[in-house]
Scaffold this motif. Structure first.
Motif, PDB file in Angstrom:
ATOM      1  N   UNK A   1       0.821  -1.227   0.000  1.00  0.00           N
ATOM      2  CA  UNK A   1       0.000   0.000   0.000  1.00  0.00           C
ATOM      3  C   UNK A   1       0.845   1.263   0.000  1.00  0.00           C
ATOM      4  N   UNK A   2       2.181   1.070   0.135  1.00  0.00           N
ATOM      5  CA  UNK A   2       3.135   2.178   0.135  1.00  0.00           C
ATOM      6  C   UNK A   2       3.874   2.162  -1.193  1.00  0.00           C
ATOM      7  N   UNK A   3       3.927   3.238  -1.939  1.00  0.00           N
ATOM      8  CA  UNK A   3       3.385   4.546  -1.611  1.00  0.00           C
ATOM      9  C   UNK A   3       1.982   4.793  -2.191  1.00  0.00           C
ATOM     10  N   UNK A   4       1.538   3.947  -3.155  1.00  0.00           N
ATOM     11  CA  UNK A   4       0.449   4.392  -4.026  1.00  0.00           C
ATOM     12  C   UNK A   4      -0.908   4.476  -3.326  1.00  0.00           C
ATOM     13  N   UNK A   5      -1.338   3.379  -2.702  1.00  0.00           N
ATOM     14  CA  UNK A   5      -2.677   3.409  -2.088  1.00  0.00           C
ATOM     15  C   UNK A   5      -2.740   4.515  -1.041  1.00  0.00           C
ATOM     16  N   UNK A   6      -1.657   4.660  -0.271  1.00  0.00           N
ATOM     17  CA  UNK A   6      -1.642   5.689   0.772  1.00  0.00           C
ATOM     18  C   UNK A   6      -1.726   7.085   0.161  1.00  0.00           C
ATOM     19  N   UNK A   7      -0.964   7.320  -0.882  1.00  0.00           N
ATOM     20  CA  UNK A   7      -0.947   8.636  -1.543  1.00  0.00           C
ATOM     21  C   UNK A   7      -2.336   8.980  -2.096  1.00  0.00           C
ATOM     22  N   UNK A   8      -2.968   8.002  -2.744  1.00  0.00           N
ATOM     23  CA  UNK A   8      -4.290   8.229  -3.332  1.00  0.00           C
ATOM     24  C   UNK A   8      -5.339   8.455  -2.239  1.00  0.00           C
ATOM     25  N   UNK A   9      -5.248   7.662  -1.173  1.00  0.00           N
ATOM     26  CA  UNK A   9      -6.225   7.799  -0.080  1.00  0.00           C
ATOM     27  C   UNK A   9      -6.067   9.147   0.614  1.00  0.00           C
ATOM     28  N   UNK A  10      -4.811   9.574   0.823  1.00  0.00           N
ATOM     29  CA  UNK A  10      -4.583  10.872   1.478  1.00  0.00           C
ATOM     30  C   UNK A  10      -5.127  12.024   0.637  1.00  0.00           C
ATOM     31  N   UNK A  11      -5.200  11.804  -0.681  1.00  0.00           N
ATOM     32  CA  UNK A  11      -5.730  12.844  -1.578  1.00  0.00           C
ATOM     33  C   UNK A  11      -7.255  12.811  -1.633  1.00  0.00           C
ATOM     34  N   UNK A  12      -7.872  11.931  -0.854  1.00  0.00           N
ATOM     35  CA  UNK A  12      -9.333  11.911  -0.772  1.00  0.00           C
ATOM     36  C   UNK A  12     -10.002  10.999  -1.792  1.00  0.00           C
ATOM     37  N   UNK A  13      -9.205  10.150  -2.467  1.00  0.00           N
ATOM     38  CA  UNK A  13      -9.802   9.217  -3.431  1.00  0.00           C
ATOM     39  C   UNK A  13     -10.233   7.939  -2.698  1.00  0.00           C
ATOM     40  N   UNK A  14     -11.227   7.259  -3.272  1.00  0.00           N
ATOM     41  CA  UNK A  14     -11.674   5.970  -2.705  1.00  0.00           C
ATOM     42  C   UNK A  14     -10.770   4.893  -3.276  1.00  0.00           C
ATOM     43  N   UNK A  15      -9.982   4.253  -2.427  1.00  0.00           N
ATOM     44  CA  UNK A  15      -8.981   3.307  -2.913  1.00  0.00           C
ATOM     45  C   UNK A  15      -9.414   1.875  -2.635  1.00  0.00           C
ATOM     46  N   UNK A  16      -9.342   1.071  -3.684  1.00  0.00           N
ATOM     47  CA  UNK A  16      -9.540  -0.372  -3.561  1.00  0.00           C
ATOM     48  C   UNK A  16      -8.238  -1.022  -4.024  1.00  0.00           C
ATOM     49  N   UNK A  17      -7.680  -1.887  -3.200  1.00  0.00           N
ATOM     50  CA  UNK A  17      -6.439  -2.567  -3.571  1.00  0.00           C
ATOM     51  C   UNK A  17      -6.669  -4.054  -3.713  1.00  0.00           C
ATOM     52  N   UNK A  18      -5.948  -4.652  -4.642  1.00  0.00           N
ATOM     53  CA  UNK A  18      -6.018  -6.105  -4.858  1.00  0.00           C
ATOM     54  C   UNK A  18      -4.595  -6.630  -4.899  1.00  0.00           C
ATOM     55  N   UNK A  19      -4.357  -7.723  -4.205  1.00  0.00           N
ATOM     56  CA  UNK A  19      -3.038  -8.355  -4.280  1.00  0.00           C
ATOM     57  C   UNK A  19      -3.203  -9.850  -4.014  1.00  0.00           C
ATOM     58  N   UNK A  20      -2.336 -10.630  -4.675  1.00  0.00           N
ATOM     59  CA  UNK A  20      -2.369 -12.091  -4.529  1.00  0.00           C
ATOM     60  C   UNK A  20      -1.830 -12.530  -3.166  1.00  0.00           C
ATOM     61  N   UNK A  21      -0.958 -11.739  -2.576  1.00  0.00           N
ATOM     62  CA  UNK A  21      -0.257 -12.132  -1.350  1.00  0.00           C
ATOM     63  C   UNK A  21      -1.056 -11.714  -0.116  1.00  0.00           C
ATOM     64  N   UNK A  22      -1.346 -12.701   0.733  1.00  0.00           N
ATOM     65  CA  UNK A  22      -2.098 -12.436   1.961  1.00  0.00           C
ATOM     66  C   UNK A  22      -1.340 -11.451   2.851  1.00  0.00           C
ATOM     67  N   UNK A  23      -0.021 -11.616   2.914  1.00  0.00           N
ATOM     68  CA  UNK A  23       0.796 -10.742   3.778  1.00  0.00           C
ATOM     69  C   UNK A  23       0.766  -9.311   3.264  1.00  0.00           C
ATOM     70  N   UNK A  24       0.870  -9.147   1.936  1.00  0.00           N
ATOM     71  CA  UNK A  24       0.832  -7.794   1.367  1.00  0.00           C
ATOM     72  C   UNK A  24      -0.522  -7.141   1.653  1.00  0.00           C
ATOM     73  N   UNK A  25      -1.591  -7.892   1.525  1.00  0.00           N
ATOM     74  CA  UNK A  25      -2.922  -7.334   1.795  1.00  0.00           C
ATOM     75  C   UNK A  25      -3.032  -6.907   3.263  1.00  0.00           C
ATOM     76  N   UNK A  26      -2.492  -7.721   4.167  1.00  0.00           N
ATOM     77  CA  UNK A  26      -2.552  -7.362   5.597  1.00  0.00           C
ATOM     78  C   UNK A  26      -1.742  -6.095   5.857  1.00  0.00           C
TER      79      UNK A  26
END
Ligand SMILES: C[S@@+](CC[C@H](N)C(=O)[O-])C[C@H]1O[C@@H](n2cnc3c(N)ncnc32)[C@H](O)[C@@H]1O
Length: 226
Positions: free
Chosen positions: A66-91
């Motif tokens: 989620x670093x840096x992209x999801x965090x950057x987008x969320x901080x800018x007020x966008x609704x962020x949905x993330x998808x990843x194959x790795x359980x650890x990355x999602x956590x």
């Protein structure tokens, strides 16, 4: 019975993900230390932020920590949905970006008629995640991204420039398989999926070992054509 997803060509393609998620599960939060160069992701996400209306819905495909992209987008007020194959990355992404919504899923699951329907998005970011797919799947994934966007929707992509297909490389104590293209071929593949490339940048990073060529990262900022 065929599904809309079958029309993309997945029906004849066995999906082999052996070891791919496990490598990222093993790396965990050491990923951001091992790959500290994030200038390209930050610049492309800035393009998304200035081009999108407030509250737009953005998919981060292969979101990693989620670093840096999801965090950057969320901080800018966008609704962020993330998808990843790795359980650890999602956590990790859930911890790092509390306002985001994260799903452990395969990119291929998002295909039209596939098992995961997350709705439609105003923009999609896919930074260094399509390179984890065999080449045969990359055009299908680009068609999936096309399907997830409205006409004119934004797509920010990055790949490492390399003429390889499902090629095994050592990766921080694990082995992963990666694919890539040289620049012109990458542009052709993206344009063939009905995207217009509106901006482009590239970054060259010296490797830690003198035996290995420098890594060239290509960032394409695109719009869905029709
Ligand atoms: C090289 S990392 C990039 C992470 C992040 N986007 C960034 O820019 O740092 C690739 C990510 O894609 C994820 N990934 C690999 N194959 C995937 C697949 N088939 N579906 C969804 N995510 C996948 C990996 O787990 C990993 O988190």
């Amino acid at each position: 019975m065929s599904t809309p997803g079958d029309k993309l060509g997945y029906e004849s393609m066995p999906l082999d993900r052996t070891g791919q998620a496990e490598a990222f599960d093993a790396i965990g939060d050491r990923y951001d230390e091992a790959f500290p160069h994030k200038e390209g992701q930050v610049t492309s996400a800035e393009w998304l932020i200035r081009s999108l209306p407030a509250g737009a819905r953005v998919l981060d495909l292969g979101c990693g920590t989620g670093i840096p992209t999801a965090l950057q987008l969320a901080k800018a007020g966008l609704q962020v949905v993330g998808v990843d194959l790795s359980e650890t990355m999602v956590a990790l992404a859930r911890d790092n970006v509390p306002t985001g919504v994260f799903h452990q899923a395969d990119i291929a699951d998002l295909r039209p008629g596939g098992p995961r329907d997350l709705g439609r998005f105003d923009a999609v970011a896919a930074f260094f995640s399509l390179l984890m797919l065999p080449r045969a799947e990359i055009p299908l994934t680009l068609r999936t991204v096309h399907h997830l966007l409205p006409p004119g929707g934004l797509f920010a992509l990055s790949m490492v420039e390399a003429d390889v297909d499902d090629f095994s490389i050592p990766f921080i104590g694990s082995t992963i398989r990666v694919s890539g293209y040289l620049g012109d071929e990458l542009r052709e593949v993206v344009e063939a999926a009905d995207f217009e490339i509106v901006e482009e940048s590239s970054y060259t990073y010296a490797p830690s070992s003198a035996d290995v060529p420098p890594e060239v990262q290509i960032f394409l900022r695109c719009r869905r054509r029709t």
